[in-house]
Design an enzyme around this catalytic site. Structure first.
Site: not given
Ligand code: VGL
Ligand code: ZN
Length: 198
Positions: A8, A46, A106, A151
């Site tokens: 991410d 994400d 995801k 994540c």
């Molecule tokens: C994430 C919160 C919501 C992350 C993704 O990439 O850690 N955190 N969506």
């Molecule tokens: Zn997210």
């Protein structure tokens, strides 16, 4: 066979983004430095629909940081972030994307969040990352990215539970720390699960 997993590294998770992680942009040089040392580099993104149910905006009367029950799972409510196809969901400029062999999206299902790069939070759907790695005879993974306490943590825990020898490259990670200490606790949880923290 070893693989590097970049988690991410997207605009919404760096300063100026919708769900900014402090110093999140500092994972980019770490990623760029490590990529050439791996035969295989994969990345997660994400990638939410605009009406994703992890967004506080979808729950009138609720706010960012509140925890709700979402189809039987506890769900932290986030600001709208990483909406599919928007600039916030793109890789951070400066990331050497040319080195990435495959990207796994995801969080695409509105009804369930997906912190791990392997499965959604209910472990109902796989992203394809596990099959891809096994198809390439990967048995050892090195993980970095954003965010350490969400994540990255769940990706590392799933990797370890799936039997991959799993390394967390701490220098290449930054966390949210919604509650102070979350990052430290996440690191300890990973360590306790057999993740090699380095
Ligand atoms: C994430 C919160 C919501 C992350 C993704 O990439 O850690 N955190 N969506
Ligand atoms: Zn997210």
């Amino acid at each position: 066979m070893k693989a590097l997993i970049l988690v991410d590294i997207q605009n919404d998770f760096i300063p100026g983004g919708a769900l900014a992680v402090r110093d999140g942009d500092q994972v980019v040089p770490a990623a760029n430095r490590l990529m050439p040392r791996f035969e295989l580099v994969v990345a997660t993104k994400d990638w939410h629909p605009a009406n994703h149910l992890s967004f506080a905006s979808q729950h009138p009367g609720k706010g960012i940081g509140d925890v709700i029950d979402l189809n039987g799972l506890p769900q932290v409510l986030w600001p709208d972030h990483c909406v599919e196809g928007t600039p916030g969901a793109e890789f951070v400029p400066g990331l050497d994307v040319i080195g990435i062999t495959q990207v796994f999206e995801k969080g695409t299902d509105r009804t369930v969040d997906s912190y791990s790069g392997f499965f959604d939070n209910g472990r109902r759907q796989a992203t394809g990352l596990e099959d891809f790695l096994r198809g390439r005879h990967v048995d050892e993974v090195f993980i970095l990215g954003l965010a350490t306490d969400y994540c990255v943590k769940f990706t590392a825990l799933d990797a370890a539970s799936l039997g991959f020898k799993t390394h967390l490259l701490l220098d290449g990670c930054r966390g949210v720390d919604l509650r102070p200490g979350d990052v430290d606790r996440a690191v300890e949880e990973m360590r306790a699960a057999g993740v090699l923290v380095e």
